[in-house]
Structures are given as structure tokens and as C-alpha cells.
Design a protein around this motif. Structure first.
Motif, PDB file in Angstrom:
ATOM      1  N   UNK A 182       9.017   0.737   1.281  1.00 48.37           N
ATOM      2  CA  UNK A 182       9.487   0.499   2.639  1.00 48.37           C
ATOM      3  C   UNK A 182       9.702  -0.996   2.816  1.00 48.37           C
ATOM      4  N   UNK A 183      10.888  -1.345   3.270  1.00 49.08           N
ATOM      5  CA  UNK A 183      11.218  -2.740   3.543  1.00 49.08           C
ATOM      6  C   UNK A 183      11.440  -2.886   5.049  1.00 49.08           C
TER       7      UNK A 183
ATOM      8  N   UNK B 153      14.260   3.264  -3.130  1.00 51.09           N
ATOM      9  CA  UNK B 153      13.622   3.504  -4.419  1.00 51.09           C
ATOM     10  C   UNK B 153      13.087   2.192  -4.983  1.00 51.09           C
ATOM     11  N   UNK B 154      11.846   2.248  -5.450  1.00 52.30           N
ATOM     12  CA  UNK B 154      11.234   1.131  -6.165  1.00 52.30           C
ATOM     13  C   UNK B 154      10.606   1.694  -7.436  1.00 52.30           C
ATOM     14  N   UNK B 155      10.165   0.825  -8.286  1.00 51.42           N
ATOM     15  CA  UNK B 155       9.504   1.283  -9.501  1.00 51.42           C
ATOM     16  C   UNK B 155       8.242   2.059  -9.119  1.00 51.42           C
ATOM     17  N   UNK B 156       8.153   3.284  -9.579  1.00 47.12           N
ATOM     18  CA  UNK B 156       6.972   4.098  -9.301  1.00 47.12           C
ATOM     19  C   UNK B 156       7.076   4.975  -8.069  1.00 47.12           C
TER      20      UNK B 156
ATOM     21  N   UNK C 197       6.054   8.925   2.819  1.00 52.40           N
ATOM     22  CA  UNK C 197       7.319   8.223   2.613  1.00 52.40           C
ATOM     23  C   UNK C 197       8.387   9.181   2.089  1.00 52.40           C
ATOM     24  N   UNK C 198       8.015  10.061   1.161  1.00 50.31           N
ATOM     25  CA  UNK C 198       8.979  11.042   0.647  1.00 50.31           C
ATOM     26  C   UNK C 198       9.415  12.003   1.745  1.00 50.31           C
ATOM     27  N   UNK C 199       8.491  12.381   2.623  1.00 50.82           N
ATOM     28  CA  UNK C 199       8.831  13.294   3.719  1.00 50.82           C
ATOM     29  C   UNK C 199       9.804  12.639   4.703  1.00 50.82           C
ATOM     30  N   UNK C 200       9.675  11.335   4.887  1.00 53.01           N
ATOM     31  CA  UNK C 200      10.572  10.603   5.789  1.00 53.01           C
ATOM     32  C   UNK C 200      11.963  10.517   5.178  1.00 53.01           C
ATOM     33  N   UNK C 201      12.013  10.249   3.882  1.00 53.64           N
ATOM     34  CA  UNK C 201      13.287  10.190   3.169  1.00 53.64           C
ATOM     35  C   UNK C 201      13.889   8.801   3.131  1.00 53.64           C
TER      36      UNK C 201
ATOM     37  N   UNK D  54       0.782  -1.230   0.000  1.00 54.76           N
ATOM     38  CA  UNK D  54       0.000   0.000   0.000  1.00 54.76           C
ATOM     39  C   UNK D  54       0.814   1.282   0.000  1.00 54.76           C
ATOM     40  N   UNK D  55       2.109   1.189  -0.320  1.00 57.99           N
ATOM     41  CA  UNK D  55       2.951   2.378  -0.285  1.00 57.99           C
ATOM     42  C   UNK D  55       2.583   3.395  -1.360  1.00 57.99           C
TER      43      UNK D  55
END
Length: 133
Positions: free
Chosen positions: A117-118, A110-113, A37-41, A29-30
Motif C-alpha cells: 500500500x502506497x 504488487x510488491x515483492x512478496x 489487502x488482497x480482499x481490497x484489491x 507491516x503489510x
């Protein structure tokens, strides 16, 4: 960043119980939480596993939230299946009632799109033993 401020969401400053790292899994669901997620970095972060039994789409849902100074920021959900989300939910709810956060180490990458988060998660045997305590 869309932080959770609901009364039922645990505070980010509670004591933490860190789950062991016995494997890794991507959070689901990311796509819907890219702003947070972008704000977290990118990089390593701690993530709270928050029980969400009122989730209409999945009664065993475990929300994954980044722990930030301002609160908890939703990044997605723990995947169902191998990770027995109903048991993670039971443990997270039990700890929340004791005012303790269930926490996993993880990383944003970074993932496609966009960004993903792992999480570092324990295997079923650890969870089974921990629930028996």
C-alpha cells in the motif's frame, strides 16, 4: 477480511478530512495484513489514519486502515521518521474526538512478496500548520 469492530475504532462513515498529496510513502507491516489487502484489491483506495496510542510496540503508532463498506480494515502502519507519526497521531486523535476521519488517498500495488500500500501524504509543513489550527 479482518475488520475492526472495537468501540474505540472510528466508523467508516464519519465525515473525512483528506490530507494533501505532497509525497508518497509505503505503509509498513503489510506482510501481516495480506488477507485484508488482497480482499481490497489492486488500484486506488482511501485509507483512514487511525491514532493508536495504546500500541505497546510504538506509542506514536498510526494505524492505516482501508475504508470499506463493512468498516475499517487494517493494512499496516504509517512509517515513523520523516512523517512525524506522533504529530499525525495527535491530529488523527483530535479529529476522531470530533467524529471526523483523517484520510489519505493511496493505492494497492504488487510488491515483492505480495501486495503493498502506497499512501499520498503531506509534508511536515502542512502537518505543523494544521496542528496549529
Amino acid at each position: 477480511m479482518g475488520l475492526f469492530r472495537k468501540k474505540e475504532t472510528p466508523p467508516q462513515d464519519w465525515p473525512q478530512e483528506l490530507v494533501p498529496n505532497e509525497g508518497t510513502e509505503f505503509v509498513r507491516g503489510v506482510t501481516y495484513n495480506q488477507v485484508n489487502i488482497k480482499a481490497i484489491g489492486k488500484g486506488k483506495h482511501k485509507f483512514a489514519l487511525v491514532a493508536e496510542p495504546t500500541n505497546k510496540a510504538d506509542r506514536d503508532a498510526v494505524m492505516v486502515c482501508a475504508i470499506v463498506k463493512q468498516g475499517l480494515a487494517k493494512v499496516g502502519y504509517l512509517p515513523a521518521g520523516e512523517y512525524k507519526t506522533e504529530h499525525f497521531q495527535a491530529l488523527a486523535a483530535r479529529l476522531e474526538s470530533e467524529k471526523v476521519l483523517l484520510v489519505s488517498n493511496g493505492k494497492v500495488e504488487k510488491i515483492e512478496g505480495g501486495l503493498g500500500v502506497q499512501l499520498q501524504l503531506p509534508k511536515w509543513q502542512w502537518l505543523k500548520e494544521r496542528l496549529a489550527q
